[in-house]
Design a protein around this motif. Structure first.
Motif, PDB file in Angstrom:
ATOM      1  N   ASN A   1      -6.356  12.348  -1.220  1.00 24.90           N
ATOM      2  CA  ASN A   1      -6.551  11.055  -1.876  1.00 24.90           C
ATOM      3  C   ASN A   1      -7.157  10.074  -0.869  1.00 24.90           C
ATOM      4  O   ASN A   1      -6.467   9.286  -0.234  1.00 24.90           O
TER       5      ASN A   1
ATOM      6  N   THR B   1      -6.583   6.110  -1.212  1.00 26.87           N
ATOM      7  CA  THR B   1      -5.252   5.684  -0.781  1.00 26.87           C
ATOM      8  C   THR B   1      -5.163   5.644   0.741  1.00 26.87           C
ATOM      9  O   THR B   1      -4.644   4.688   1.327  1.00 26.87           O
TER      10      THR B   1
ATOM     11  N   THR C   1      -4.433   2.362   3.277  1.00 29.82           N
ATOM     12  CA  THR C   1      -3.290   2.383   4.192  1.00 29.82           C
ATOM     13  C   THR C   1      -3.749   2.191   5.634  1.00 29.82           C
ATOM     14  O   THR C   1      -3.156   1.412   6.393  1.00 29.82           O
TER      15      THR C   1
ATOM     16  N   VAL D   1       0.849  -1.189   0.000  1.00 27.88           N
ATOM     17  CA  VAL D   1       0.000   0.000   0.000  1.00 27.88           C
ATOM     18  C   VAL D   1       0.885   1.238   0.000  1.00 27.88           C
ATOM     19  O   VAL D   1       2.083   1.162   0.258  1.00 27.88           O
ATOM     20  N   LYS D   2       0.286   2.367  -0.291  1.00 23.98           N
ATOM     21  CA  LYS D   2       1.000   3.644  -0.265  1.00 23.98           C
ATOM     22  C   LYS D   2       1.315   4.063   1.173  1.00 23.98           C
ATOM     23  O   LYS D   2       0.636   3.654   2.119  1.00 23.98           O
TER      24      LYS D   2
END
Length: 343
Positions: free
Chosen positions: A68, A71, A75, A56-57
């Motif tokens: 975002n 995202t 996370t 994941v980011k």
């Protein structure tokens, strides 16, 4: 079975950081064969492809990226699913160029603290920390950890100096575990034939003072290498940056009119391709720390160019590490002849 969320400078087009991640995953699997991992990465898709793990980011550390929501949700879910937050290795905590890095890793670790996760620091390199705020943030983050290991004595001292009172273990760099992971490649070293071309590997990175300090001396040394009748040189990019290694090295060939039949830029960024290149090399001249650590993994003679404290700290008291601002062609050649003789 443990559920780990693993964080570090991964997915950043840097071979050294990917070597660290590969070594870290190996260590965790050795201690927990049923472990499950989610890796935080700057490029999750690339990390999935390279390491075969869920990714994941990073959690955003700036206002713009907070917009975002998809995202962020992925996370946060990764944090919730984990038991242990592992911050894995490399020179993460330093304000050498700016406070940005210290802030990014603080934010990632803060979330683990908020969610009540066990926090583990493995194979860290710490410092230099010049500002009071960097020292305060670093002390805070490391004080949250249940265990800490560092890769060099200097980092251990920095943590003690800033007031981290937990026990700190010396582990070394996680990339050294590649000796086990890629042992088959490392045993493939070819036997030189009389008609076989041999080669050396040179890794350089762009820094702001590049043209004024050492570049011309290194180019003279490259020309010395290629003027030996059987010798070629592979210029090996290891990472990105203000100007990527690959862009800089290609420019170097053009700028100094180096013989393109004997000087090549090696653009295989995979760990396997990099280790194959180094394993069969006669010699390595390296600037980025992991060009030297991987040379040690491959048991290849090397000289290091000390552009940052972490290089000297890791190879403390080694005569193979030369200070960048004192480099001369004569010194490079003399050191080269010594390390080749002691090969």
């Amino acid at each position: 079975m443990g559920n780990y969320i693993v964080c570090g400078n991964y997915g950043a087009n840097n071979i050294g950081d990917e070597a660290i991640l590969e070594g870290l995953l190996y260590v965790l699997k050795q201690s927990d064969s049923d472990a499950k991992f989610i890796v935080m990465s700057g490029n999750p898709e690339e990390t999935k492809d390279i390491h075969g793990v869920e990714a994941v980011k990073f959690f955003p550390s700036g206002l713009r990226s907070l917009l975002n929501f998809a995202t962020i949700k992925a996370t946060l879910n990764a944090y919730k699913k984990s038991d242990t937050f592992v911050l894995g290795g490399g020179g993460l905590f330093t304000d050498h160029s700016s406070l940005k890095a210290v802030w990014i890793w603080f934010i990632q670790t803060l979330l683990a603290k908020i969610y009540g996760k066990k926090i583990v620091m493995i194979g860290q390199s710490v410092g230099p920390l010049d500002s009071k705020i960097a020292r305060f943030i670093t002390k805070t983050v490391f004080s949250w950890a249940s265990s800490i290991s560092v890769r060099d004595e200097s980092s251990k001292k920095v943590l003690s100096d800033i007031g981290v009172n937990l026990e700190v273990e010396m582990r070394g760099d996680l990339a050294m575990n590649l000796t086990e992971i890629y042992k088959d490649i490392l045993l493939e070293k070819k036997t030189a034939q009389l008609d076989q071309k041999t080669y050396s590997v040179v890794n350089l990175k762009y820094i702001g003072r590049t043209n004024n300090v050492y570049e011309q001396e290194v180019v003279k040394f490259i020309e010395f290498l290629i003027n030996q009748s059987t010798q070629e040189v592979y210029l090996k990019p290891f990472g990105a940056g203000q100007i990527s290694d690959e862009k800089y090295l290609n420019k170097l060939i053009v700028q100094y009119n180096l013989d393109k039949n004997k000087v090549h830029v090696h653009t295989d960024y995979s760990l396997k391709g990099t280790l194959k290149l180094l394993t069969n090399a006669e010699f390595v001249l390296g600037m980025r720390l992991h060009s030297l650590i991987l040379s040690r993994v491959c048991r290849v003679p090397f000289i290091g160019l000390n552009y940052h404290d972490k290089v000297r700290d890791y190879f403390k008291n080694s005569s193979q590490i030369l200070d960048l601002d004192k480099i001369t062609y004569e010194k490079l050649r003399s050191c080269y002849e010594e390390v080749i003789k002691d090969k």
